[in-house]
Every structure is written in C-alpha cells, then in structure tokens.
Design an enzyme around this catalytic site. Structure first.
Site, PDB file in Angstrom:
ATOM      1  N   GLU A  27       0.822  -1.212   0.000  1.00  0.00           N
ATOM      2  CA  GLU A  27       0.000   0.000   0.000  1.00  0.00           C
ATOM      3  C   GLU A  27       0.857   1.263   0.000  1.00  0.00           C
ATOM      4  OE1 GLU A  27      -3.741  -2.034   2.441  1.00  0.00           O
ATOM      5  OE2 GLU A  27      -2.042  -1.156   3.529  1.00  0.00           O
ATOM      6  N   THR A  60       3.191  -1.351   8.299  1.00  0.00           N
ATOM      7  CA  THR A  60       2.863  -2.412   9.245  1.00  0.00           C
ATOM      8  C   THR A  60       3.548  -3.736   8.969  1.00  0.00           C
ATOM      9  OG1 THR A  60       0.897  -3.001   7.955  1.00  0.00           O
ATOM     10  CG2 THR A  60       0.619  -1.394   9.752  1.00  0.00           C
ATOM     11  N   ALA A 102       0.010 -18.541   9.316  1.00  0.00           N
ATOM     12  CA  ALA A 102      -1.425 -18.642   9.076  1.00  0.00           C
ATOM     13  C   ALA A 102      -1.874 -17.357   8.391  1.00  0.00           C
ATOM     14  CB  ALA A 102      -2.184 -18.826  10.389  1.00  0.00           C
ATOM     15  N   GLY A 108      -4.946  -6.023   9.994  1.00  0.00           N
ATOM     16  CA  GLY A 108      -4.681  -4.624   9.683  1.00  0.00           C
ATOM     17  C   GLY A 108      -5.587  -3.695  10.477  1.00  0.00           C
ATOM     18  N   ASP A 109      -6.848  -4.066  10.601  1.00  0.00           N
ATOM     19  CA  ASP A 109      -7.796  -3.268  11.384  1.00  0.00           C
ATOM     20  C   ASP A 109      -7.401  -3.264  12.857  1.00  0.00           C
ATOM     21  OD1 ASP A 109      -9.346  -2.745   9.113  1.00  0.00           O
ATOM     22  OD2 ASP A 109     -10.564  -4.541   9.416  1.00  0.00           O
TER      23      ASP A 109
END
Length: 186
Positions: A27, A60, A102, A108-109
C-alpha cells in the site's frame, strides 16, 4: 484491495487529512509510486508519506530482510512533529515480530485500532506505542493460532473460521499487553 480508480481518492483526499496512516509495504508503494527494496528506501517512502500530511506513518509489514532472520516480519514507524519554533523532530523505529504461519482476517484493522489507542496514551513516544501494539498483536495471534489448531485437530490445517481473531479472549492482553516485542530506534 480497492478498484484502481479509487487510488487517487485515497492518495489525494484521504491521506492529506490523516494524522496517522498504517499502510503495509504494498500500500505504501501504491500511494507513493516508489518500490521498496531496502530499509533506506522504506524510510524515504515514509518521508514522502509525511509530506502528504500524516504526522505518523507506520508500514505495518514488509518483505524486507529482518536482522533477526527469515522468521521475523519488519514494521517501520516514523513520527514527525513540528515544534513551536518551526524545527522538526522525527522519531523512527523498526519492530521485528515473529511470523505466524497462518492467514488471518482483520489484522490490519486490529493494528490500526491498537496503534491509535497507544499513540493516544503515548503521544510523543512512537517506540512505546508500537511495542504495545505489536506485543498485543502477538498475544492475540498466538492465542488464535493455538485455539485454531485445537479446533482443527491434530495434523489438520485450521480453516478461516477457526482462525477468526480471539479478540474477546485477549481482552487483558489488548488493554495491558506484556511487552514481548521490542522496537529499535533508528
């Protein structure tokens, strides 16, 4: 994750009015038009994102090689503040957290919500805010994967329903995480 024609809306309208943004590497590259291959390039991209408006930028997750090894994921953060006299102070950090094998939905939220809460509690200390955010994330993910493996049964791979984040069960870790992931000031 959105149609290409929405990218200019995010880049030109949303990012400039945001105080904090939490893009992943992909992003961040899309928003700036710059590829990231090194930590130095990631810092340059964060500077570009700062120039668009946000005081706090946290990439992130990235594909960058972690100093701790391939089993770690790198997040990079940058907090830029302009003092009353016009001078700028920038704090930059790197966080290396253990990878969890996994695919989860909602990380992200959760990261964005946790970072918002911890930067509110520690407005001038990105290092502490990120340590608490990433440590809480690790607690939630470890609890989730452990529970999912039990539900799936020995030798079976957990499905997406079994990998639903264990938020309620992690309430104490979210509210007051034991710091298990340390940030490095760059």
């Amino acid at each position: 994750y959105v149609p290409k024609d929405l990218l200019p809306v995010y880049r030109d309208k949303v990012v400039p009015v945001a105080d904090i943004i939490t893009p992943n590497q992909f992003e961040a590259e899309l928003l700036t038009g710059r590829k990231i291959h090194t930590e130095k390039e990631a810092l340059e991209v964060m500077d570009m994102l700062h120039a668009m408006g946000p005081e706090t930028v946290v990439i992130t997750s990235s594909d960058l090689q972690a100093p701790l090894g391939n089993d770690y994921l790198i997040a990079l953060g940058s907090h830029r503040k302009t003092k009353a006299d016009g001078t700028r102070i920038t704090q930059r950090i790197r966080v290396e957290s253990p990878k969890v094998d996994a695919v989860f939905v909602g990380t992200g939220d959760l990261f964005a919500a946790m970072l918002l809460a911890w930067t509110h509690k520690h407005p001038n200390n990105l290092k502490v805010a990120c340590e608490k955010t990433v440590s809480a994330m690790q607690h939630v993910l470890q609890r989730t994967i452990k529970s999912a493996k039990v539900q799936a049964g020995e030798g079976n791979k957990p499905n997406s329903a079994q990998l639903e984040l264990r938020m309620v069960q992690s309430k104490k870790d979210i509210e007051n995480p034991e710091i298990i992931v340390k940030a490095t000031v760059l």
